[in-house]
Design an enzyme around this catalytic site. Structure first.
Site, PDB file in Angstrom:
ATOM      1  N   CYS A  70      -7.487 -14.132  13.412  1.00  0.00           N
ATOM      2  CA  CYS A  70      -6.034 -14.096  13.221  1.00  0.00           C
ATOM      3  C   CYS A  70      -5.462 -12.688  13.155  1.00  0.00           C
ATOM      4  O   CYS A  70      -4.685 -12.282  14.023  1.00  0.00           O
ATOM      5  CB  CYS A  70      -5.661 -14.862  11.962  1.00  0.00           C
ATOM      6  SG  CYS A  70      -5.968 -16.637  12.072  1.00  0.00           S
ATOM      7  N   LYS A 123      -5.694 -10.187  16.398  1.00  0.00           N
ATOM      8  CA  LYS A 123      -4.909 -10.573  17.582  1.00  0.00           C
ATOM      9  C   LYS A 123      -3.431 -10.710  17.261  1.00  0.00           C
ATOM     10  O   LYS A 123      -2.577 -10.426  18.115  1.00  0.00           O
ATOM     11  CB  LYS A 123      -5.461 -11.855  18.205  1.00  0.00           C
ATOM     12  CG  LYS A 123      -5.152 -13.143  17.494  1.00  0.00           C
ATOM     13  CD  LYS A 123      -5.715 -14.343  18.250  1.00  0.00           C
ATOM     14  CE  LYS A 123      -5.391 -15.653  17.564  1.00  0.00           C
ATOM     15  NZ  LYS A 123      -3.945 -15.967  17.571  1.00  0.00           N
TER      16      LYS A 123
END
Length: 465
Positions: free
Chosen positions: A263, A266
Site C-alpha cells: 500500500c 505504491k
C-alpha cells in the site's frame, strides 16, 4: 439476506468477502486464476493473515462463502459487486495500473442483467469511479440495466486486517448517487462505525491522503532518528515525549527501516504522480519516498562501519516480510538489504516465521545471489557462526529470544537492531556491540578480526541506486 459478489481474491478481496460472510451475508468471491480458486475451495489461502483461515473455513462450511471463476455465477442476483483487484504501480512515473480494474468492469458489464451497486474497493486514482461507470455503461449487453458506482476505500493493515474490518475507525463511501452510497452503508451497520459519505472524488482522495500521511509520519520519525543519533539523543524517548501531544499521537512514530508492503509505497508514488500530472510539485511526497529508501541503506552502512569489508563475512538476518504477521514481501526492506550485502561478497543466514516460501520467490525474481542465501529453521540457527546479526522484521518471537544463547552462537557479537526492539544497555551487558536506529550511541568502532591488533578502516559502502 444481502447477496454480495467480490471480484478478486487477493489480500483485500479475500478479507472483505470473508468478513462480509461472517456478518451473515451470502458472498461469492470471483477470481480468474483457476488454481487459486481450487485451493481456496480446499481451504488453502494465498496469503497469511491471522484469523482469516479459520474464518474462511467456518463460513465456507456454513454455506455463506463461495469461490468461483465464473462472473456469471458470481453476479447472479448479486445486489452488491465489490471490485477488489490489484492496482500495482504502472510503468513510467509511478501512476496506478488500472488494467485489472478496467477488465473487471468490462466482465461485470457483460454478465450484469439486473440493478446492482458496483463498489470500488481497490485503491484507485481520483476519477476512477467515472472510468468504471463509462466502461460498464458502454459494455452492457442489456443497455436497459441500471447500476450505480460507489467508492468504498479499504483501510486494512496487513497482519491485523480481520480486526480492522470488524472494528473500523470509519467507513468511507462516495458516489454521485447518494441513495447508492446509503445502500452500501447498510452492509456495515452491524459494525457500528462512523460513516463518511461524500462525493466519489473525495472518497477516492481520502484513501490516498490517509496512506500518504501515515507514510510521512514514518519518514519524519526516521529523519529525526538520524538527527538523534548524531546529537546523542534517544529517538524512542523522543517519540514517547511527542506522542503525549494529542495533536501528534504516538502511533506510527517508531523509527526503523521505513515502510514497505503493497500500500504505502505504491500509493505515495501514485499520489505524487497525480500531483505531477496536475502541474503541481509534491515536494513533501518525494522527500518521504527518498527518506524511506535511504533508511534501508542506513542499516548496511552501520554494518560496514563496524565490520569493514563484508567480503567473506556471514551475516544473520532476522525477519524477511515487510512487517510482522504477514508473509508479504512486496517492497520489503529485507530484499534490498540482502541484495546489497550479498553483492559485497557476504553470505547471509536468514529466518522468518512465515515468509520463507514467498521470500525465496521474490529474491530469485530480484536477481539476488541465491547461492549466498541460507534459509534457517529458527532464529538460533540463523545466528550460528555469524559476524553480525540484523534485526529486520519485529516479529514477537524475536522479542523473547534467549539473547545469551544467540550471543554464544555468533562468531562476532555485533547486533544491529533495525526495529529498536531491544534495550541498548541490556544488550551491552550481555556482551553485544549493539546499534539501534537513532539511539544516540555515537560512532561505531571497528571490530578487529581474531588475533589482529591493527585497526580496520570502515569500508566504503557502494549501494546501487
Amino acid at each position: 439476506m444481502p447477496k454480495i459478489c467480490v471480484i478478486g481474491t487477493g489480500y483485500v478481496g479475500l478479507v472483505t468477502g470473508t468478513c462480509f460472510a461472517e456478518l451473515g451475508n451470502q458472498v461469492t468471491c470471483v477470481d480468474i486464476i483457476v488454481e487459486k480458486i481450487e485451493r481456496l475451495r480446499q481451504g488453502i489461502l494465498p496469503i497469511y493473515e491471522p484469523g482469516l483461515e479459520e474464518m474462511v473455513e467456518r463460513n465456507t462450511h456454513a454455506g455463506r462463502l463461495h469461490f468461483t471463476t465464473s462472473y456469471s455465477e458470481g453476479l447472479d442476483t448479486a445486489e452488491y459487486i465489490f471490485i477488489a483487484v490489484n492496482t500495482p504501480t504502472g510503468p513510467g512515473q509511478g501512476g496506478a495500473d488500472m488494467r485489472y480494474v478496467e477488465t473487471a468492469a468490462r466482465s461485470i458489464a457483460e454478465e450484469l442483467d439486473h440493478y446492482a451497486v458496483i463498489i470500488n474497493k481497490s485503491t484507485v486514482p481520483v476519477g476512477s469511479g467515472d472510468v468504471v461507470s463509462r466502461i460498464v455503461a458502454s459494455s452492457l449487453k442489456r443497455p436497459d440495466v441500471a447500476f450505480a458506482v460507489v467508492s468504498n476505500p479499504e483501510f486494512l493493515r496487513e497482519g491485523a486486517a480481520v480486526q480492522d474490518f470488524m472494528n473500523p475507525d470509519r467507513i468511507v463511501l462516495g458516489s454521485s448517487d447518494p441513495d447508492a452510497a446509503r445502500k452500501v452503508a447498510t452492509l456495515y451497520l452491524p459494525l457500528r462505525a462512523p460513516f463518511v459519505i461524500t462525493d466519489i472524488y473525495t472518497a477516492e482522495m481520502i484513501k490516498y491522503a490517509s496512506n500518504a500521511f501515515l507514510a510521512t509520519k514514518i519518514s519524519f520519525i526516521n529523519e529525526i532518528a538520524q538527527i538523534c543519533e548524531r546529537l546523542g539523543a534517544d529517538v524512542k524517548e523522543v517519540a514517547a515525549g511527542m506522542g503525549f501531544d494529542k495533536r501528534i499521537g504516538r502511533s506510527g512514530l517508531d523509527a526503523g527501516l521505513g515502510y514497505g508492503g503493497s500500500c504505502f509505497p505504491k500509493d505515495v508514488r501514485a499520489l505524487a504522480h497525480m500531483a505531477d500530472e496536475a502541474g503541481l510539485h509534491p515536494q513533501m511526497l518525494h522527500a518521504v519516498m527518498d527518506i524511506n529508501y535511504d533508511q534501508r541503506r542506513l542499516i548496511v552502512t552501520k554494518l560496514t562501519s563496524i565490520l569493514g569489508s563484508l567480503r567473506g563475512c556471514t551475516i544473520g538476518i532476522l525477519g524477511l516480510a515487510f512487517k510482522p504477521n504477514t508473509d508479504d514481501m512486496r517492497e520489503a526492506p529485507a530484499v534490498d538489504i540482502i541484495r546489497w550485502i550479498t553483492g559485497q561478497g557476504a553470505t547471509v543466514r536468514v529466518y522468518d516465521p512465515v515468509a520463507r516460501e514467498t521470500a525465496e520467490e521474490v529474491l530469485r525474481r530480484e536477481n539476488v545471489r541465491m547461492e549466498s542465501v541460507q534459509f534457517c529453521g529458527d532464529a538460533y540457527e540463523a545466528a550460528e557462526g555469524v559476524d553480525a546479526l540484523l534485526m529486520v522484521t519485529e516479529w514477537n518471537e524475536f522479542k523473547s529470544l534467549n539473547m545469551l544463547q544467540i550471543r554464544s552462537a555468533m562468531r562476532r557479537p555485533v547486533l544491529i537492531d533495525g526495529r529498536n526492539i531491544y534495550e541498548a544497555a541490556e544488550m551491552s551487558r550481555l556482551g553485544f556491540i549493539y546499534r539501534g536506529m537513532g539511539r544516540g550511541t555515537g560512532p561505531a568502532p571497528s571490530i578487529l578480526p581474531s588475533g589482529d591488533m591493527t585497526s580496520l578502516p570502515p569500508a566504503q559502502l557502494e549501494l546501487e541506486a
